[in-house]
Enzyme design. Structure first.
Site, PDB file in Angstrom:
ATOM      1  N   LYS A  16      39.864  26.734  25.858  1.00  0.00           N
ATOM      2  CA  LYS A  16      39.580  25.285  25.882  1.00  0.00           C
ATOM      3  C   LYS A  16      40.411  24.573  24.809  1.00  0.00           C
ATOM      4  O   LYS A  16      41.047  25.219  23.985  1.00  0.00           O
ATOM      5  CB  LYS A  16      38.077  25.031  25.689  1.00  0.00           C
TER       6      LYS A  16
HETATM    7  C1  LIG Z   1      34.535  26.426  30.667  1.00  0.00           C
HETATM    8  C2  LIG Z   1      33.706  25.557  31.508  1.00  0.00           C
HETATM    9  C3  LIG Z   1      32.307  25.641  31.494  1.00  0.00           C
HETATM   10  C4  LIG Z   1      31.550  26.735  30.826  1.00  0.00           C
HETATM   11  O1  LIG Z   1      31.830  26.940  29.479  1.00  0.00           O
HETATM   12  P1  LIG Z   1      31.632  28.408  28.860  1.00  0.00           P
HETATM   13  O2  LIG Z   1      31.749  28.169  27.390  1.00  0.00           O
HETATM   14  O3  LIG Z   1      32.714  29.266  29.406  1.00  0.00           O
HETATM   15  O4  LIG Z   1      30.285  28.891  29.248  1.00  0.00           O
HETATM   16  C5  LIG Z   1      31.586  24.714  32.228  1.00  0.00           C
HETATM   17  N1  LIG Z   1      32.201  23.774  32.956  1.00  0.00           N
HETATM   18  C6  LIG Z   1      33.542  23.673  33.016  1.00  0.00           C
HETATM   19  C7  LIG Z   1      34.151  22.584  33.828  1.00  0.00           C
HETATM   20  C8  LIG Z   1      34.338  24.566  32.305  1.00  0.00           C
HETATM   21  O5  LIG Z   1      35.667  24.480  32.393  1.00  0.00           O
END
Ligand SMILES: *Cc1c(COP(=O)(O)O)cnc(C)c1O
Length: 369
Positions: free
Chosen positions: A187
């Protein structure tokens, strides 16, 4: 193809620098390792990114979404409106609390949920709208908030890909009843794993704090049934280091995107809505010709590429109906996007030479048969 390209440009590159390593070691040596002072400081500092909202740290973005829906009291019999063109976590969180996702189509430009489709999907069972700020582009929050107010619905923003994105100057995570962020390594900023819920509602923040820790505020004086979704102080310390870099990385992503916008002619570059600040978690183009051929050509040229997401959520196995077919959803823009998109590298570690190669490669690959 003879083998991997010698100078392959990866589609994403998680950053773990010396400062992150030092922060982790400092916490490990301190002995205060779970939901301690680093978590409290991270929550405080993250507030600056979301217009001073209360921030509640948890162990993942999925936990942030699930915990929020739990805290709002949603469950069996409730419907949550969510785009099908997203990562499965968006709909999984709804199912994990026993509620039902109602899938709606996206706008072709922003790839985010279409407010008209949201309005048309409201039923007497609807309790919440979950817009996803996909790829780092803010959803049409003005219209979504107006629909929610008209029907008395909660709005849970999935901001997992959009740290620092804004619409008319308001940051994502500061529009809805709650905003949910992820700190997964790929991210825009990370904490190894982690998540954050943001809200203006102090009562909701308190419920979230109880629910993430077995329903306890005072140790062993459990008030309600809760889960364990606590963040570690190692994660928080890494997140705090990353947060100090976020603005710089975001500007780098935006300037990389601007360069690619100006050079790529062989594919359709991502449009940005008026008043939106896109933070380019992904730089996602549409291929007008043969996408498989274009992706193979990109890989041959050493340019990382990936499809987010090749299968819309409503076509994934857990969301098919009893006879294994997708439900009665009519989502033409979702289907078209899933068939056409490809994401190119845009991360802050790219060099000017990398960017030149990505743009040239995209122009060559756009014409691949
Ligand atoms: C990454 C992501 C999540 C979940 O986050 P995690 O930390 O991996 O549990 C939820 N929604 C979207 C759109 C994402 O890209």
């Amino acid at each position: 193809m003879v083998g991997p390209h010698p100078e392959f440009i990866p589609p994403a590159r998680p950053i773990i620098g010396e400062a992150e390593i030092e922060a982790a070691v400092r916490v490990l040596r301190s002995g205060r390792v779970v939901q301690g002072p680093e978590v409290a400081a991270f929550e405080e500092e993250f507030g600056d990114l979301v217009a001073g909202r209360h921030c509640v740290a948890v162990n993942s973005g999925t936990s942030a979404l699930q915990l929020t829906l739990m805290a709002l009291g949603f469950g069996p019999g409730d419907e949550v409106i969510v785009p099908s063109f997203s990562f499965a976590a968006s709909a999984n969180a709804v199912r994990l609390v026993g509620a039902e996702p109602v899938f709606v189509d996206i706008e072709p430009g922003s790839f985010c949920v279409d407010p008209q489709a949201v309005a048309a999907a409201v039923t007497p069972r609807t309790v919440a709208i979950m817009p996803v700020h996909l790829y780092g582009h803010p959803a049409a929050m003005d219209q979504i908030m107006a629909i929610a107010e008209r029907h008395g619905l909660a709005v849970v923003e999935d901001a997992a890909q959009a740290h620092g994105a804004t619409l008319n100057g308001t940051p994502v995570g500061a529009f809805g009843t709650a905003g949910c962020f992820s700190f997964y390594p790929t991210k825009n900023m990370h904490a190894l794993e982690g998540g954050m819920v943001t809200t203006a509602d102090a009562e909701l923040a308190r419920t979230l704090r109880l629910l993430r820790n077995q329903g306890m505020e005072q140790r062993y004086a459990n008030e309600i049934v809760g889960a364990n979704m606590r963040m570690t102080d190692v994660a928080a310390a890494i997140g705090r280091v990353q947060l100090t870099q976020l603005a710089e990385w975001t500007e780098q992503r935006r300037s990389n995107a601007k360069f690619l916008d100006s050079k790529i002619t062989g594919m359709v570059t991502p449009p940005v809505a008026d008043a939106a600040k896109h933070v380019y978690h992904q730089y996602t183009v549409r291929v007008q010709g043969n996408r498989d051929a274009a992706m193979a050509r990109l890989t041959e040229l050493g340019i990382g590429n990936a499809v987010y997401y090749p299968t819309p959520i409503h076509r994934l196995k857990p969301y098919l109906d009893a006879d294994g077919k997708p439900g009665p959803w009519d989502l033409p823009e979702t289907e078209r996007a899933a068939a056409e998109v490809v994401s190119l590298p845009v991360h802050p570690s790219l060099s000017p030479a990398d960017l030149e190669r990505i743009a040239e490669g995209a122009n060559l690959a756009g014409g691949a048969r």
